[in-house]
Scaffold this motif. Sequence first.
Motif, PDB file in Angstrom:
ATOM      1  N   ASP A 202       1.401  -0.946   0.027  1.00 55.94           N
ATOM      2  CA  ASP A 202      -0.050  -0.147   0.213  1.00 55.94           C
ATOM      3  C   ASP A 202       0.856   1.137  -0.155  1.00 55.94           C
ATOM      4  O   ASP A 202       0.935   2.106  -0.360  1.00 55.94           O
ATOM      5  N   THR A 203       2.147   1.009   0.280  1.00 55.64           N
ATOM      6  CA  THR A 203       2.736   2.391   0.525  1.00 55.64           C
ATOM      7  C   THR A 203       4.072   2.133   0.404  1.00 55.64           C
ATOM      8  O   THR A 203       4.675   3.240   0.062  1.00 55.64           O
ATOM      9  N   LEU A 204       4.795   1.437  -0.424  1.00 60.06           N
ATOM     10  CA  LEU A 204       6.135   1.249  -0.301  1.00 60.06           C
ATOM     11  C   LEU A 204       6.523   0.710  -1.970  1.00 60.06           C
ATOM     12  O   LEU A 204       7.847   1.087  -2.369  1.00 60.06           O
ATOM     13  N   GLY A 205       5.185   1.275  -2.779  1.00 63.22           N
ATOM     14  CA  GLY A 205       5.303   1.102  -4.595  1.00 63.22           C
ATOM     15  C   GLY A 205       6.892   2.058  -4.719  1.00 63.22           C
ATOM     16  O   GLY A 205       7.517   1.583  -5.841  1.00 63.22           O
ATOM     17  N   THR A 206       6.682   3.244  -4.214  1.00 57.79           N
ATOM     18  CA  THR A 206       7.322   4.417  -4.886  1.00 57.79           C
ATOM     19  C   THR A 206       8.448   4.350  -3.848  1.00 57.79           C
ATOM     20  O   THR A 206       9.281   4.993  -5.597  1.00 57.79           O
ATOM     21  N   LYS A 207       8.963   3.720  -2.894  1.00 55.73           N
ATOM     22  CA  LYS A 207      10.103   3.838  -2.626  1.00 55.73           C
ATOM     23  C   LYS A 207      10.596   2.552  -3.193  1.00 55.73           C
ATOM     24  O   LYS A 207      11.815   3.072  -3.608  1.00 55.73           O
ATOM     25  N   LEU A 208      10.146   1.579  -3.860  1.00 56.61           N
ATOM     26  CA  LEU A 208      11.265   0.262  -4.093  1.00 56.61           C
ATOM     27  C   LEU A 208      10.729   0.293  -5.870  1.00 56.61           C
ATOM     28  O   LEU A 208      11.353  -0.327  -6.586  1.00 56.61           O
ATOM     29  N   ARG A 209      10.319   1.545  -6.093  1.00 58.46           N
ATOM     30  CA  ARG A 209      10.107   0.699  -7.697  1.00 58.46           C
ATOM     31  C   ARG A 209      11.292   0.407  -8.163  1.00 58.46           C
ATOM     32  O   ARG A 209      10.867  -0.035  -9.725  1.00 58.46           O
ATOM     33  N   ASP A 210      11.840   0.982  -8.254  1.00 60.31           N
ATOM     34  CA  ASP A 210      13.439   0.300  -9.269  1.00 60.31           C
ATOM     35  C   ASP A 210      13.638  -0.662  -8.652  1.00 60.31           C
ATOM     36  O   ASP A 210      15.101  -0.502  -9.253  1.00 60.31           O
ATOM     37  N   GLN A 211      13.160  -1.110  -7.339  1.00 54.95           N
ATOM     38  CA  GLN A 211      14.004  -1.911  -6.957  1.00 54.95           C
ATOM     39  C   GLN A 211      13.494  -3.705  -7.353  1.00 54.95           C
ATOM     40  O   GLN A 211      13.186  -4.732  -7.201  1.00 54.95           O
ATOM     41  N   VAL A 212      11.814  -3.459  -7.540  1.00 56.66           N
ATOM     42  CA  VAL A 212      11.222  -4.572  -8.518  1.00 56.66           C
ATOM     43  C   VAL A 212      10.792  -4.359  -9.937  1.00 56.66           C
ATOM     44  O   VAL A 212      10.850  -3.206 -10.133  1.00 56.66           O
ATOM     45  N   ASP A 213      10.421  -5.336 -10.045  1.00 60.50           N
ATOM     46  CA  ASP A 213       9.961  -5.405 -11.832  1.00 60.50           C
ATOM     47  C   ASP A 213       8.600  -5.224 -11.249  1.00 60.50           C
ATOM     48  O   ASP A 213       7.752  -4.661 -13.109  1.00 60.50           O
ATOM     49  N   LEU A 214       7.506  -5.405 -10.434  1.00 62.91           N
ATOM     50  CA  LEU A 214       6.623  -4.994 -10.844  1.00 62.91           C
ATOM     51  C   LEU A 214       5.432  -5.154  -9.781  1.00 62.91           C
ATOM     52  O   LEU A 214       5.655  -5.127  -8.688  1.00 62.91           O
ATOM     53  N   THR A 215       5.166  -3.805  -9.535  1.00 64.05           N
ATOM     54  CA  THR A 215       4.447  -3.527  -8.309  1.00 64.05           C
ATOM     55  C   THR A 215       2.701  -3.035  -8.596  1.00 64.05           C
ATOM     56  O   THR A 215       2.121  -2.600  -9.275  1.00 64.05           O
ATOM     57  N   LEU A 216       1.843  -4.083  -7.135  1.00 62.10           N
ATOM     58  CA  LEU A 216       0.629  -3.827  -7.261  1.00 62.10           C
ATOM     59  C   LEU A 216       0.076  -3.278  -5.708  1.00 62.10           C
ATOM     60  O   LEU A 216      -0.215  -3.654  -5.140  1.00 62.10           O
ATOM     61  N   SER A 217      -0.652  -2.349  -5.747  1.00 63.30           N
ATOM     62  CA  SER A 217      -0.978  -0.643  -5.124  1.00 63.30           C
ATOM     63  C   SER A 217      -1.808  -2.318  -4.487  1.00 63.30           C
ATOM     64  O   SER A 217      -3.559  -2.678  -4.921  1.00 63.30           O
ATOM     65  N   VAL A 218      -2.389  -2.474  -3.166  1.00 63.91           N
ATOM     66  CA  VAL A 218      -3.493  -2.855  -2.729  1.00 63.91           C
ATOM     67  C   VAL A 218      -2.839  -2.364  -0.915  1.00 63.91           C
ATOM     68  O   VAL A 218      -2.427  -2.273  -0.529  1.00 63.91           O
ATOM     69  N   GLN A 219      -4.388  -1.927  -0.777  1.00 69.17           N
ATOM     70  CA  GLN A 219      -4.935  -1.432   1.054  1.00 69.17           C
ATOM     71  C   GLN A 219      -5.420  -1.754   1.444  1.00 69.17           C
ATOM     72  O   GLN A 219      -6.254  -2.610   1.057  1.00 69.17           O
TER      73      GLN A 219
END
Length: 278
Positions: A202-219
């Motif tokens: 829910d909150t780490l997508g922006t911080k980790l976007r360069d370290q993962v291949d895909l982010t799925l936003s889940v609240q």
Amino acid sequence: MSPAEQRVVRFFQGNREQTLIESALSLAEKVGTSDATVIRAVKSLGFSGMEEMRRSLADEMRSNPSPFNRLERTLDDVGDDLISALDTTIDIHQKALERLRRDITPENFEDAVQYIIAAKRVYIFGIGPSSAMANYFSIQLKRFGIEATSVTQTGILLADQLLHLRQGDLMMIFAYGRIYPELATILDQSAKRGVISLLFSDTLGTKLRDQVDLTLSVQRGRTDMLSMHTTTLGLIEALLVGVAKSQPEKAMASLKALNKLRTNLVGKRMDLPVSTNI
């Protein structure tokens, strides 16, 4: 900033939960202005758009309340009427699921399914309450013929579960709030070993976007209230259906093999439902 934009900002400040989950048009109706004014107010605050502002707000809110504070706020909202616990919780889940439908694009969903079916092995990391999600996801994927393992240990015991990570594997990560040592190690080892990584957060997508291949936003429900996991489970089950739909013969063959093993164990038929319409 115009007077109308100032009203919008004051509404943001006093209604952070609604700001997180509602559209610009819906917020505009509540303030008594236009959605264009809402967008201008967001940009006046230094954000590129609604999503960037929401991520920043979610980071701020998630970092502040403790579990005690979140439960206290939840009970305050429920009030004295016990049946309100049901109504309030269902309302939170409904809004979170509506947000999930908006946040997960068709392209991201298809990419996630393709990562799962293309992987040599699937690892699913989750600790605390997320460990139950990781275990459930792993069990269901194995029933569909996917080699899957849940990674739920902490501390030095985590090393054993990461020992055999290899290029071609997929690491799915359920992580929220902060980057703790286990998460940092998962990310580091995945990168070093050529492992594809898929983040649910829910909150780490922006911080980790360069370290993962895909982010799925889940609240996980409202950020200032008790964490709830309906959206996570809903996305997991949507992905399971997507996997089965993408390779129905493999999924059905695996379920038939499981039924046969169960029959051998108990001496009578113990069928799991196997549909030809997956």
